[in-house]
Scaffold this active site. Structure first.
Site, PDB file in Angstrom:
ATOM      1  N   LYS A   1       0.846  -1.196   0.000  1.00 54.28           N
ATOM      2  CA  LYS A   1       0.000   0.000   0.000  1.00 54.28           C
ATOM      3  C   LYS A   1       0.882   1.247   0.000  1.00 54.28           C
ATOM      4  O   LYS A   1       2.104   1.165   0.160  1.00 54.28           O
ATOM      5  CB  LYS A   1      -0.912  -0.015   1.222  1.00 54.28           C
ATOM      6  CG  LYS A   1      -0.190   0.042   2.561  1.00 54.28           C
ATOM      7  CD  LYS A   1      -1.146  -0.002   3.726  1.00 54.28           C
ATOM      8  CE  LYS A   1      -0.381   0.055   5.056  1.00 54.28           C
ATOM      9  NZ  LYS A   1      -1.288   0.091   6.221  1.00 54.28           N
TER      10      LYS A   1
ATOM     11  N   ARG B   1     -10.035   0.787  14.885  1.00 52.76           N
ATOM     12  CA  ARG B   1     -10.018   1.544  13.632  1.00 52.76           C
ATOM     13  C   ARG B   1     -11.060   0.923  12.708  1.00 52.76           C
ATOM     14  O   ARG B   1     -12.166   1.419  12.566  1.00 52.76           O
ATOM     15  CB  ARG B   1      -8.629   1.512  12.982  1.00 52.76           C
ATOM     16  CG  ARG B   1      -7.514   2.113  13.806  1.00 52.76           C
ATOM     17  CD  ARG B   1      -6.212   2.161  13.022  1.00 52.76           C
ATOM     18  NE  ARG B   1      -5.893   0.881  12.383  1.00 52.76           N
ATOM     19  CZ  ARG B   1      -4.800   0.634  11.686  1.00 52.76           C
ATOM     20  NH1 ARG B   1      -3.897   1.599  11.517  1.00 52.76           N
ATOM     21  NH2 ARG B   1      -4.568  -0.545  11.158  1.00 52.76           N
TER      22      ARG B   1
ATOM     23  N   TYR C   1      16.322  30.409   6.961  1.00 52.13           N
ATOM     24  CA  TYR C   1      15.191  31.219   7.402  1.00 52.13           C
ATOM     25  C   TYR C   1      15.202  31.423   8.915  1.00 52.13           C
ATOM     26  O   TYR C   1      15.482  30.502   9.691  1.00 52.13           O
ATOM     27  CB  TYR C   1      13.880  30.539   7.025  1.00 52.13           C
ATOM     28  CG  TYR C   1      13.502  30.669   5.568  1.00 52.13           C
ATOM     29  CD1 TYR C   1      13.249  31.923   5.001  1.00 52.13           C
ATOM     30  CD2 TYR C   1      13.395  29.545   4.760  1.00 52.13           C
ATOM     31  CE1 TYR C   1      12.898  32.044   3.673  1.00 52.13           C
ATOM     32  CE2 TYR C   1      13.037  29.655   3.426  1.00 52.13           C
ATOM     33  CZ  TYR C   1      12.795  30.910   2.878  1.00 52.13           C
ATOM     34  OH  TYR C   1      12.443  31.022   1.557  1.00 52.13           O
TER      35      TYR C   1
ATOM     36  N   MET D   1      12.092  24.597   1.492  1.00 53.95           N
ATOM     37  CA  MET D   1      11.243  23.747   0.664  1.00 53.95           C
ATOM     38  C   MET D   1      12.055  22.873  -0.278  1.00 53.95           C
ATOM     39  O   MET D   1      11.752  21.691  -0.465  1.00 53.95           O
ATOM     40  CB  MET D   1      10.253  24.593  -0.141  1.00 53.95           C
ATOM     41  CG  MET D   1       9.297  23.780  -0.988  1.00 53.95           C
ATOM     42  SD  MET D   1       8.127  24.787  -1.917  1.00 53.95           S
ATOM     43  CE  MET D   1       7.095  25.429  -0.593  1.00 53.95           C
TER      44      MET D   1
END
Length: 377
Positions: A47, A148, A270, A318
């Site tokens: 998956k 779940r 940053y 990023m």
């Protein structure tokens, strides 16, 4: 790293996936599941696009190694895998989310096997079987502690008291899922197994499955008739309390774009969250959080360049990250060389620990911009 000669000059990062290592991990898991001398089927969970490494090439490698049962999450993943694998019993595809309303006929038409997670799933699958005039295979999930998916205790008992509800369903098995298999000695594992076996004693006989990756390495009683390894196939340690028995299956290399010498007191990235304590040589690498290199690794992770450790400094951007490469020999540190972000010198689980997460999340977050190279198998 001769293969790097074939990497396009414009590729900022290279992700190599070792299919033979994945196949070897599957064989190791299969053999360990059969350590008591009893036949236990070893499926393959592919998956989330093979945990980020490519469901189709991974499944084909596993099929070649002997795997015959594959688990995916939903219909979309199943459709893509069905197109790549042969139909029939030699490549069964099971859909963990089951027949969500409106997908039943598509599942049946493609020969997919849904995991039925509720009485409603069972009723809709039985109704379709009646409409088509043929039995339809399915696995039924019983919840024993995850809360779940799966039949809760009451619904499992109701089904046991009304097994006619299974008319038209070719029962391929029963399954449940361990909540704490990665914690050695956790008593919940035995509790869940006991609940599961109690339900099985009241229900029609069929193969059963409880253990996934970590459960394979716990008590033999958890193995049942099938195990369903996922993350361990891809090199994640299924026994966090012990050395990793799995082989690494990937290597992530990022290209150095720029090198600069800076004085003490220079801020990096940053927010100027990092300031060099002494003169340093900084390298900027073409990987960032858009590629799945977690922002949490800023000023906490490290890479290796020419085998030398280079700490990440400043915040992850990023598309870029910066490292202090002062200890790397100057001849090995020029624009265009590659740094290892994940690999033999920088194991996946170590990267995850530095990011405050687990290997599963690192794997499934690997970006689409990487130039991918499949090796082996």
């Amino acid at each position: 790293m001769g293969f790097l000669d074939q990497v396009p000059a414009g590729a900022g990062a290279v992700l190599t996936i070792d299919l033979e290592a994945i196949a070897g991990n599957w064989r190791r898991l299969r053999d360990h599941a059969q350590r008591a001398g009893r036949m236990v089927e070893c499926a393959g969970v592919v998956k989330a696009d093979g945990y980020g490494l490519g469901a189709v090439p991974v499944a084909r490698a596993l099929l070649k190694a002997g795997c015959r049962t594959f688990f995916v999450a939903d219909l979309e993943e199943a459709v893509a895998l069905r197109a790549a694998l042969p139909t029939g019993p030699d490549a069964r595809i099971l859909v963990l989310h089951g027949p969500t309303p409106g997908t039943e006929r598509d599942l049946a038409a493609l020969g997919l096997i849904p995991v039925l997670n509720s009485l409603d799933d069972i009723d809709r699958w039985r109704s379709l079987a009646a409409d088509l005039g043929r039995d339809l295979p399915a696995v039924i999930h019983i919840d024993t502690g995850m809360n779940r998916l799966g039949l809760d205790d009451g619904d499992a008992r109701r089904l046991a008291g009304d097994t006619a509800r299974l008319s038209g369903i070719a029962l391929a098995g029963w399954m449940s899922h361990l909540a704490s298999a990665d914690v050695a000695g956790d008593g919940l594992n035995a509790e869940q197994d006991a609940r599961f076996r109690a339900h099985l004693s009241r229900l029609p006989p069929a193969p059963s499955s409880l253990a996934a990756s970590s459960g394979i390495f716990r008590e033999a009683s958890l193995l049942h008739d099938m195990v369903r390894p996922g993350a361990a196939l891809y090199g994640v340690n299924p026994t966090p309390e012990a050395p990793n028995p799995m082989s690494p299956a990937l290597r992530l290399l990022g290209r150095v774009l720029q090198v600069r010498d800076v004085p003490a007191g220079t801020t990096v990235g940053y927010g100027a969250t990092y300031r060099t304590p002494s003169p340093a040589r900084l390298a900027t690498i073409a990987v960032g959080y858009a590629d799945g290199y977690f922002r949490a690794l800023g000023s906490s992770g490290h890479v290796t360049i020419a085998g030398v450790r280079a700490p990440v400094v400043g915040r992850i951007s990023m598309d870029l990250l910066s490292v202090d490469a002062s200890d790397v020999p100057p001849a090995a540190l020029v624009p265009g060389v590659f740094a290892e972000l994940i690999g033999p010198d920088r194991p996946l689980d170590d990267v995850a620990a530095d990011a405050g997460t687990i290997g599963y999340e690192i794997l499934t977050g690997l970006g689409r911009r990487f130039y991918r190279v499949y090796q082996g198998a």
